[in-house]
Every structure is written in structure tokens, then in C-alpha cells.
Write a protein that holds these residues in place. Structure first.
Motif, short mmCIF file in Angstrom:
data_model
loop_
_atom_site.label_atom_id
_atom_site.label_comp_id
_atom_site.label_asym_id
_atom_site.label_seq_id
_atom_site.Cartn_x
_atom_site.Cartn_y
_atom_site.Cartn_z
N UNK A 1 0.84 -1.19 0.00
CA UNK A 1 0.00 0.00 0.00
C UNK A 1 0.88 1.24 0.00
N UNK A 2 0.29 2.35 -0.39
CA UNK A 2 0.97 3.64 -0.27
C UNK A 2 0.52 4.31 1.03
N UNK A 3 1.26 5.32 1.44
CA UNK A 3 0.87 6.08 2.63
C UNK A 3 -0.50 6.72 2.42
N UNK A 4 -0.79 7.14 1.20
CA UNK A 4 -2.09 7.75 0.91
C UNK A 4 -3.22 6.74 1.06
N UNK A 5 -3.01 5.50 0.63
CA UNK A 5 -4.02 4.46 0.79
C UNK A 5 -4.26 4.15 2.27
N UNK A 6 -3.20 4.09 3.04
CA UNK A 6 -3.35 3.83 4.48
C UNK A 6 -4.14 4.95 5.13
N UNK A 7 -3.87 6.20 4.72
CA UNK A 7 -4.61 7.34 5.27
C UNK A 7 -6.09 7.22 4.94
N UNK A 8 -6.42 6.79 3.74
CA UNK A 8 -7.83 6.62 3.38
C UNK A 8 -8.47 5.53 4.23
N UNK A 9 -7.77 4.42 4.44
CA UNK A 9 -8.33 3.32 5.22
C UNK A 9 -8.57 3.72 6.67
N UNK A 10 -7.62 4.43 7.28
CA UNK A 10 -7.82 4.90 8.65
C UNK A 10 -8.92 5.95 8.73
N UNK A 11 -9.12 6.68 7.63
CA UNK A 11 -10.22 7.65 7.59
C UNK A 11 -11.57 6.94 7.67
N UNK A 12 -11.66 5.72 7.13
CA UNK A 12 -12.90 4.94 7.26
C UNK A 12 -13.20 4.67 8.73
N UNK A 13 -12.17 4.27 9.48
CA UNK A 13 -12.37 4.01 10.91
C UNK A 13 -12.74 5.29 11.64
N UNK A 14 -12.11 6.40 11.29
CA UNK A 14 -12.36 7.67 11.97
C UNK A 14 -13.70 8.28 11.58
N UNK A 15 -14.22 7.90 10.43
CA UNK A 15 -15.48 8.47 9.92
C UNK A 15 -16.67 7.54 10.17
#
Length: 575
Positions: free
Chosen positions: A402-416
């Protein structure tokens, strides 16, 4: 008699001369008049292309990240240039060119040639004062980047012709470019423009572009990352900060960086936007998604006990191990202690198709969709390709990329609250907000958030990411890097990903440090960088801290014991 003959002869010569002059006048004024008029008009007037002013790139608050400043470019019409060696030498000195190189340019075929692009105004005035026929100056615009290396990988840069070549300049080139105009100009005998006769095509200025980036937080993120990379003498570093409720990328930084105002000395490695283009095995920051998939399908509950085999387990003839032996723990503690074996067992409770679909819903194996050039989709193999051992290692973030950007999107799912939003580098207006797609129940997202909060407790692996005034949720990662034949000895990707505040997340941040020297655990190397970024980000966004009576201060030791993090272990060779 003789005198009279001479008079008549002189009169005849005069008459013949007058007839010749009259014939020439008739030829010039009647026969050739249209052609001569056209030639005179061609020499006296010409069409000039009027460049469009490229739109400015601004941060979300209107601070300039890229602007265009007027400059002059010196050109020549080779067929009209007439000058001696002295004039050639003077012109070459003014333009800082070798006389031989200048002469070579003037000898090129064609009606127009640039001698030097984008010179300072004083240089253009000096050239004009030389008064050389066929030499002139055109109005152009040069790009200037006030943030320099801090925002270089986001903004990118434009070329000398005003075309976007990297970053947002390239991704939104059509929006920023505008449309050039055309005007008919009269010029003097030296070929210099005197006045505009008419405008044939109007200039359409490029549109300004508001990015989602907050220039203040971008600076904080870059400086924190730069210092973290320098401290551990790492190969590179990446950091991404996202607003989980809008999908806006509010900061994105890479180290090493470069100065877009002067590209001399910068190579592809400095200009590569690693946070967007590079896909790497994420390691233990991937574990929360394995657990979330199992919780969502009812395979486990937070209090379900998992036996972690005291640090060693065999799967299909391969060894899996934790660096710190762990016995029987709950699912919560699997995340808190970052047990590879615990995550592998939870992955093995799920079938290939179920786990693959849930990981895809988090965005793994899919492009983030920002439109940024070179955006990677990472690697998430199709479920029919997975063997039992593959599913086990995917559980703790190996065998995927994964890229750092993809990881940020995935953690955004948990945060949202379980809703996935498209990521964007453009500022989102209220009218442009999108509903997103629910990929996880709100309850499961809340449970994972509580587990990630345990990670930053004194008993977890991420204590150095804790904030005194806010509750943080996050996960450490320490992934050994793969090579051609197995994993590379001594080469790691240290990472930390998370969000804050836990109960009402406002920011998601991901930090990756590539190949740190000495210490290599995510909790030691990446967590402090995350902590600094998150603390400043919450302050800049005026997020109210916890009431004093609810604050929890986690004392962070100056040095964690080696081996505290279980996620550094990787799959071994078949026994």
C-alpha cells in the motif's frame, strides 16, 4: 551645326531618362503596387501570441502556493538580423551566452527563434537599448513557488512554456492554463513593437485553484518528518494528514524534497512523490483492518480470547513468530500488543473471499482517486490466489502493498464511523460534499477506535504517540522490507497511523520512515513524528482539549526496550 546636334542628343537622352523613370513609376505604382503594399504591410505589422496568465494555486485559506510573475523572453527574426561582430559580442554578454552559441542560434532556419527565455526586466531593457534590427522581447510569465521544498511534492512545477510537468500543476493543467490570445502589432524599422492595431483573440486567464492543503500544517508536517528522517538517518520519509469527514488531504510531505524554483541538482528520487506513488508492505498498521473484518462478520468479539502460542506458530510448513512471546490474550490485546500470531489466527478464522472483499472496501488494491499523477493502487492479490499461509501473513500486513495515501484513506474509514470517502487535493465546498459509501458498521468502527486507543497506553506499543490534552487512537508498524529472495536483513519500514480525538476524530495522520538506521520500531521512530503533527494539527483546527479532570497523561520512557513491539517479526522460511 555641330552645337545644335549636341543639344538635340542631350534632349533625346533626357527624354529617354524621363520615359524610363515614368515606366518604372508605372511599374512600381500600378503593376507591382499590390505586391509591394503586401510586403510593406508584412514588414510593418505582425501577429503576436499573447500568453495567458496561469491561474494561481492557493491553499485552503488562500495562501499562495504557486503564482505567475511577468518576465521577458528575448527572440530574433533571423532574416531581419543585421549586426557586426561587435554588436554580436555585446548582445552575447548581455544574455550571458557564448558568441559562437548565439551565432548558431541566429543561423537557424525559420522565421522565429528564442535567444533566451524568462530574463529579468533589466536584461530586456539593455537588449532593447542596443537597437539591433530583428531582435525583440516578448512578455511571458514565470512560475514562483513561495512554499519551496515544503509543498513541492503536492504543487509540483510548470515548465518554461507554462505547461504543468509535475504534481497539481500537471494534474490540473487544463484548469490552470487558460487560453492564449493573439493581436496584430505595428513595428518600426528595427522590428520593435510600437502599437497594437487590433486584438484578434482575447486572452482567457487560467482559473485559480484552491487546494485542500493547509499551508500551516503542511509546514509543521514537513519539518517534523524532515527532523525524524535526519535523526535516524533514514532513506526517506512520508506523511499524510486527512480530514476524515470530507476526504480532504490537508498535508502531504516527502523527504527528501526539492526546490521547485530551481530544479538544478534535483533528480528523480527527490522529485518522486513517494506518499502517492510508492507501494510498500505496511506491516502492523494493517492489523486493525484484519480485526475489523472479523468483527464485522461476527467471527470474533473484542473480548474473544486468542492464544498466541508463546511467540511461535507453524502455518503450512512456515514459521510465524512474535518478537515478544505472548500467551492467551483478548482480541483487544492482539492490537494493543501487536501480535503477529494473534492477527494471523484472526485472519485464518475468515475465508479468502470475505477478507478480500472487506479489505477492498477499505480501499486496498484501489487507487485513492485524487487524480494525482502516478497514483498507485498497491497490491492486493485476488482471493483465489491465496493459500492458507498467504491469508495468515496478510493478517499482519505482509504479502500486500500500500501507499501512505491508501493507508490514510483506510484509517479515515475508521475515523469516519465506517464510511469511505474519496480523497481529494482540492478544497471541498459545502455544496460539493459527497455522502460516501458505508463499508463498516459504526459499532465496529467504534470498537476498533477503542482498541487503537489502548495502543498508545503505557501497556501498548505506541506510547510515544500519546497526547496529554487529547485521546489518541493509533497503531505502530515495523515491516521488514522484501527483496528478490525473501526479506532484506536490517532494512525496515517504521510507521505509525492513527487519528484524534478518539470520540470525535478530526484528523487522520500516517507517518512512514523508510530504512531508519539504529532503532527501527514504529513506536520509537514514527510515533514521535505523528505526535508532533497531530498536536499542532488539532491546535491549528482549534479542537477543544479534554476537560482537565478527564485528561490522561501517559508517561513515555525516554527509551523503549528492544523487542517490545511484536509487529517487527516476519514470516520465516519453510522448515
Amino acid at each position: 551645326m555641330k552645337l545644335a546636334w549636341r543639344g538635340r542628343f542631350a534632349f533625346l537622352l533626357l527624354l529617354l531618362g524621363l520615359l524610363g523613370i515614368s515606366a518604372q513609376l508605372i511599374r512600381m505604382q500600378v503593376v507591382r503596387a499590390p505586391a509591394l503594399q503586401e510586403e510593406a504591410r508584412r514588414q510593418a505589422v505582425h501577429h503576436v501570441r499573447v500568453p495567458a496568465i496561469r491561474g494561481a494555486i492557493l491553499d485552503r485559506n488562500g495562501s499562495p502556493l504557486a503564482v505567475s510573475t511577468p518576465v521577458k523572453s528575448i527572440y530574433a527574426v533571423p532574416a531581419e538580423v543585421a549586426m557586426g561582430e561587435d554588436a554580436l559580442g555585446r548582445l552575447a554578454r548581455v544574455l550571458d551566452l557564448e558568441p559562437r552559441a548565439l551565432r548558431k542560434r541566429l543561423e537557424r532556419d525559420g522565421p522565429f527563434v528564442y535567444l533566451k527565455r524568462q530574463v529579468p526586466p533589466q536584461v530586456a531593457r539593455t537588449v532593447d537599448a542596443l537597437g539591433i534590427s530583428g531582435i525583440g522581447a516578448l512578455q511571458e510569465y514565470r512560475r514562483y513557488y513561495p512554499a519551496g521544498e515544503v509543498a513541492a511534492h503536492v504543487v509540483g512545477f510548470a515548465g518554461v512554456d507554462g505547461n504543468g510537468l509535475e504534481g497539481v500543476e500537471l494534474a490540473y493543467d487544463r484548469t490552470l492554463s487558460g487560453e492564449p490570445g493573439k493581436r496584430l502589432v505595428e513595428r518600426d524599422a528595427l522590428g520593435r513593437d510600437m502599437r497594437t492595431l487590433r486584438v484578434e483573440e482575447s486572452v482567457q486567464r487560467g482559473k485559480n485553484l484552491f487546494l485542500s492543503i493547509d499551508n500551516r500544517l503542511q509546514y509543521v508536517t514537513y519539518q517534523a518528518l524532515k527532523e525524524g528522517v535526519a535523526r535516524y538517518q533514514a532513506k526517506a520519509g512520508m506523511a499524510v494528514v486527512v480530514d476524515p469527514h470530507t476526504g480532504e488531504v490537508v498535508a502531504l510531505a516527502n523527504v527528501p524534497s526539492y526546490n521547485p524554483n530551481s530544479l538544478d541538482g534535483s533528480g528523480p528520487s527527490q522529485r518522486r512523490n513517494r506518499a502517492v506513488t510508492d507501494a510498500m508492505e505496511p506491516g502492523s498498521i494493517f492489523k486493525p483492518f484484519t480485526v475489523a473484518a472479523a468483527l464485522e462478520k461476527g467471527k470474533v468479539r473484542p473480548e474473544t480470547e486468542v492464544y498466541c502460542e508463546e511467540g511461535l506458530m507453524r502455518v503450512s510448513g512456515h514459521q510465524l513468530h512474535d518478537t515478544h512471546p505472548i500467551g492467551r490474550v483478548t482480541v483487544r490485546q492482539v492490537i494493543q500488543k501487536s501480535s503477529n500470531i494473534g492477527a494471523a489466527k484472526i485472519a485464518l478464522k475468515q475465508d479468502n473471499e470475505q477478507l478480500w472483499r472487506q479489505l477492498r472496501d477499505f480501499g486496498f488494491g484501489l487507487q485513492p482517486g485524487t487524480g494525482f499523477p502516478g497514483e498507485t493502487r498497491g497490491i492486493l492479490h485476488m482471493p483465489h490466489q491465496w493459500q492458507r499461509f498467504d491469508r495468515a501473513t496478510i493478517g499482519f500486513g505482509h504479502g500486500v502493498a500500500t501507499s501512505a495515501l491508501q493507508v490514510a484513506r483506510a484509517y479515515s474509514v475508521l475515523a469516519n464511523g465506517g464510511v469511505r470517502l474519496p480523497l481529494t487535493l482540492r478544497r471541498v465546498e459545502d455544496s460539493e460534499a459527497v455522502p460516501g459509501k458505508r463499508v463498516l458498521s459504526r459499532e465496529t468502527a467504534r470498537q476498533i477506535g477503542r482498541m487503537l486507543n489502548m495502543v498508545v497506553s503505557p501497556e501498548g506499543t505506541g506510547g510515544r504517540a500519546a497526547l496529554e490534552r487529547y485521546r489518541v487512537a493509533g497503531k505502530t508498524g515495523t515491516a521488514q522490507k522484501p527483496g528478490g529472495e525473501g526479506y532484506l536483513e536490517g532494512k525496515y519500514l517504521a510507521s505509525f497511523a492513527g487519528f484524534a480525538p478518539v470520540n470525535d476524530p478530526r484528523l487522520v495522520a500516517v507517518v512512514m520512515i523508510d530504512e531508519p538506521k539504529g532503532e527501527h520500531y514504529g513506536g520509537l521512530v514514527a510515533a514521535p513524528v505523528f505526535r508532533r503533527i497531530m498536536a499542532q494539527g488539532l491546535r491549528l483546527n482549534q479542537v477543544p482539549p479534554l476537560p482537565r479532570e478527564e485528561r490522561r497523561h501517559f508517561p513515555v520512557p525516554m527509551r523503549q526496550a528492544r523487542g517490545q513491539e511484536g509487529e517487527s517479526a516476519v514470516a520465516g522460511q519453510p522448515s
